[in-house]
Design an enzyme around this catalytic site. Structure first.
Site, PDB file in Angstrom:
ATOM      1  N   ASP A  64      -1.592  10.769  -1.872  1.00  0.00           N
ATOM      2  CA  ASP A  64      -1.953   9.723  -2.823  1.00  0.00           C
ATOM      3  C   ASP A  64      -2.266  10.298  -4.195  1.00  0.00           C
ATOM      4  O   ASP A  64      -2.199   9.599  -5.195  1.00  0.00           O
ATOM      5  CB  ASP A  64      -3.141   8.936  -2.269  1.00  0.00           C
ATOM      6  CG  ASP A  64      -2.751   8.305  -0.949  1.00  0.00           C
ATOM      7  OD1 ASP A  64      -2.282   7.172  -0.950  1.00  0.00           O
ATOM      8  OD2 ASP A  64      -2.854   8.988   0.090  1.00  0.00           O
ATOM      9  N   ASN A 118      -4.917  12.851   0.744  1.00  0.00           N
ATOM     10  CA  ASN A 118      -4.064  11.986   1.566  1.00  0.00           C
ATOM     11  C   ASN A 118      -4.963  11.255   2.561  1.00  0.00           C
ATOM     12  O   ASN A 118      -6.174  11.493   2.616  1.00  0.00           O
ATOM     13  CB  ASN A 118      -2.993  12.825   2.279  1.00  0.00           C
ATOM     14  CG  ASN A 118      -1.893  11.946   2.866  1.00  0.00           C
ATOM     15  OD1 ASN A 118      -1.383  11.059   2.189  1.00  0.00           O
ATOM     16  ND2 ASN A 118      -1.542  12.166   4.116  1.00  0.00           N
ATOM     17  N   LYS A 119      -4.355  10.366   3.331  1.00  0.00           N
ATOM     18  CA  LYS A 119      -5.115   9.516   4.260  1.00  0.00           C
ATOM     19  C   LYS A 119      -6.080  10.347   5.102  1.00  0.00           C
ATOM     20  O   LYS A 119      -5.760  11.450   5.542  1.00  0.00           O
ATOM     21  CB  LYS A 119      -4.117   8.762   5.154  1.00  0.00           C
ATOM     22  CG  LYS A 119      -4.716   7.768   6.114  1.00  0.00           C
ATOM     23  CD  LYS A 119      -5.644   6.750   5.480  1.00  0.00           C
ATOM     24  CE  LYS A 119      -4.994   5.904   4.414  1.00  0.00           C
ATOM     25  NZ  LYS A 119      -5.980   5.036   3.692  1.00  0.00           N
ATOM     26  N   ARG A 161       0.869  -1.183   0.000  1.00  0.00           N
ATOM     27  CA  ARG A 161       0.000   0.000   0.000  1.00  0.00           C
ATOM     28  C   ARG A 161       0.903   1.229   0.000  1.00  0.00           C
ATOM     29  O   ARG A 161       2.125   1.107   0.075  1.00  0.00           O
ATOM     30  CB  ARG A 161      -1.031   0.008   1.152  1.00  0.00           C
ATOM     31  CG  ARG A 161      -0.698  -0.705   2.403  1.00  0.00           C
ATOM     32  CD  ARG A 161       0.432  -0.134   3.163  1.00  0.00           C
ATOM     33  NE  ARG A 161       0.279   1.285   3.351  1.00  0.00           N
ATOM     34  CZ  ARG A 161       1.248   2.135   3.543  1.00  0.00           C
ATOM     35  NH1 ARG A 161       2.508   1.725   3.565  1.00  0.00           N
ATOM     36  NH2 ARG A 161       1.034   3.420   3.721  1.00  0.00           N
ATOM     37  N   GLY A 162       0.271   2.402  -0.057  1.00  0.00           N
ATOM     38  CA  GLY A 162       1.056   3.633  -0.211  1.00  0.00           C
ATOM     39  C   GLY A 162       1.207   3.923  -1.698  1.00  0.00           C
ATOM     40  O   GLY A 162       1.527   3.026  -2.495  1.00  0.00           O
ATOM     41  N   GLN A 195      -1.806   2.642   9.976  1.00  0.00           N
ATOM     42  CA  GLN A 195      -0.522   2.625   9.255  1.00  0.00           C
ATOM     43  C   GLN A 195       0.549   3.407  10.014  1.00  0.00           C
ATOM     44  O   GLN A 195       1.739   3.140   9.850  1.00  0.00           O
ATOM     45  CB  GLN A 195      -0.681   3.237   7.852  1.00  0.00           C
ATOM     46  CG  GLN A 195      -1.488   2.392   6.884  1.00  0.00           C
ATOM     47  CD  GLN A 195      -2.931   2.830   6.840  1.00  0.00           C
ATOM     48  OE1 GLN A 195      -3.489   3.269   7.845  1.00  0.00           O
ATOM     49  NE2 GLN A 195      -3.561   2.706   5.693  1.00  0.00           N
TER      50      GLN A 195
HETATM   51  O1  MRU Z   1      -4.458   3.310   2.256  1.00  0.00           O
HETATM   52  P1  MRU Z   1      -2.984   3.416   2.100  1.00  0.00           P
HETATM   53  O2  MRU Z   1      -2.184   2.849   3.226  1.00  0.00           O
HETATM   54  O3  MRU Z   1      -2.490   2.959   0.743  1.00  0.00           O
HETATM   55  O4  MRU Z   1      -2.820   4.980   2.152  1.00  0.00           O
HETATM   56  C1  MRU Z   1      -1.789   5.608   1.600  1.00  0.00           C
HETATM   57  C2  MRU Z   1      -0.969   6.191   2.631  1.00  0.00           C
HETATM   58  O5  MRU Z   1      -0.191   5.520   3.261  1.00  0.00           O
HETATM   59  C3  MRU Z   1      -1.086   7.592   2.932  1.00  0.00           C
HETATM   60  O6  MRU Z   1      -2.183   8.234   2.491  1.00  0.00           O
HETATM   61  C4  MRU Z   1       0.214   8.275   2.677  1.00  0.00           C
HETATM   62  O7  MRU Z   1       0.281   9.334   3.518  1.00  0.00           O
HETATM   63  C5  MRU Z   1       0.413   8.723   1.256  1.00  0.00           C
HETATM   64  S1  MRU Z   1       0.994   7.496   0.229  1.00  0.00           S
HETATM   65  C6  MRU Z   1       2.653   7.910   0.078  1.00  0.00           C
END
Ligand code: MRU
Length: 376
Positions: free
Chosen positions: A257, A267-268, A54-55, A216
């Site tokens: 993202d 972003n998250k 993920r990320g 996370q």
């Molecule tokens: O749902 P995820 O774990 O894929 O979410 C992404 C993230 O980890 C975050 O939003 C992060 O801050 C940006 S991705 C580099």
């Protein structure tokens, strides 16, 4: 970065069989370090959708390798192009918000199409396309790593400047979710300036939002900073505003993202509230991203697709008990729950963007000045 003293990236080709992709399966971190072998598009789609990886950056690198696996499968199928198109659609449908996914798939399709290949679908032309896809997947991963390293170099002066003003007292950085090396191929985006500062002997301390519902922050960011010896403290998601009011946060660095070319940042979930608190307390709020996380087609952040995930992630909590992952119920069984994975922070709340080409303001003019090739 290092795990138990050994250098790892998050994804690579198996040294003894390059038809297999190996990746760190993040579902069991921080309690178990597991490596997964992935050899089909179906398995890669599952790994992305079910968040073994993920990320945004790592999702892109995984999709790049997924398209390479697609060429291996396509060579065995009746129709190379049809198989490739359906693999691209399958991978594209795994997660909606991180723009790196579509970016990597498009890049693979383009380089395979532009490769000097005989159009007769012979074994030779299949082999040539496989070679191109393998090379492109490796390039996507290598660029991801290098861009994150450069983000570290460009972000470092921001921390050095604060350290100078604080006469060597620790620089307190707050981060949300995991935009560390586990979210990329190496270094991370938000963490790259932190690692660069720590490695050069600057005193840095990181406040880590636990980042419900999937944690996370407490699971992944805390683990990777701990492995690297960076001082950190895990906090409940709602603590950041209080710390900022007390003057205990010098700057916020988060990942993204998807960021529009006008500077709106997805972003998250919860990032927006941190940006509001930072704004109210005059704490600088930076977003670190490689150029592959810009959406060069989108002007308005409210148009970014926001992933909605299952209610179970909200109503339950999971953890490690007697050597295995267990889930327990927290909310009443009958209560409905809503699970939005991301939010959008408007550009007016963002102090600056840290990219592989330098730091810029979160506005169209400054972004396109750094990346003129994307100007309309
Ligand atoms: O749902 P995820 O774990 O894929 O979410 C992404 C993230 O980890 C975050 O939003 C992060 O801050 C940006 S991705 C580099």
């Amino acid at each position: 970065m290092k795990v138990g003293g050994q250098h790892f990236r998050t994804i690579w080709l198996k040294p003894e069989d390059d038809r297999v992709v190996q990746l760190i399966d993040q579902r069991f971190l921080p309690h178990r370090f597991a490596i997964e072998d992935v050899s089909t598009v179906e398995q890669m789609a599952t790994a992305i959708r079910d968040m073994h990886v993920r990320g945004a950056g790592l999702i892109g690198a995984s999709a790049g390798y997924g398209m390479y696996l697609a060429t291996l499968e396509a060579a065995q199928s009746g129709s190379f192009n049809r198989h490739l198109a359906s693999a691209a659609a399958q991978l594209n449908a795994t997660r909606p918000t991180a723009v790196n996914l579509a970016w990597a798939i498009e890049r693979q399709l383009k380089s395979i199409a532009e490769g000097k290949i005989a159009q007769d679908n012979s074994e030779n032309s299949s082999r040539a396309r496989i070679d191109i896809a393998r090379q492109t997947a490796r390039q996507i991963a290598a660029e991801n790593e290098e861009h994150c390293r450069m983000i570290g170099e460009h972000g470092l002066p921001l921390l050095q400047e604060i350290a100078r003003k604080k006469n060597g007292k620790p620089v307190n950085v707050l981060t949300h979710c995991n935009a560390g090396w586990l979210a990329f191929v190496d270094h991370g985006s938000a963490t790259a300036p932190i690692y660069a500062a720590h490695d050069r002997g600057l005193s840095v301390h990181v406040w880590i939002d636990e980042t419900r519902p999937r944690n996370q922050g407490s699971k992944l960011t805390a683990w990777e900073l701990g492995q690297h010896g960076v001082p950190h403290t895990v906090i409940a998601d709602n603590t950041g505003g209080h710390l900022m009011q007390r003057g205990d946060v010098d700057l916020v660095i988060v990942g993204t993202d998807r960021t529009t070319y006008t500077g709106d940042v997805a972003n998250k979930i919860g990032t927006y509230l941190k940006a509001l608190a930072a704004y109210d307390n005059q704490v600088p709020f930076y977003v670190a991203l490689p150029s592959s996380s810009f959406d060069w087609t989108l002007r308005d952040g409210s148009k970014i697709p926001i992933e909605e995930r299952g209610a179970g992630e909200i109503k339950n909590a999971d953890g490690w008990l007697d050597g295995r992952q267990v889930e327990v119920r927290v909310a009443p069984e009958q209560s409905p729950a809503a699970n939005y994975g991301f939010d959008v922070t408007p550009r007016r709340l963002v102090t600056g963007l840290i990219t592989e080409r330098g730091v810029c303001k979160a506005d169209e003019k400054s972004i396109l000045a750094l990346f003129p090739e994307h100007a309309p």
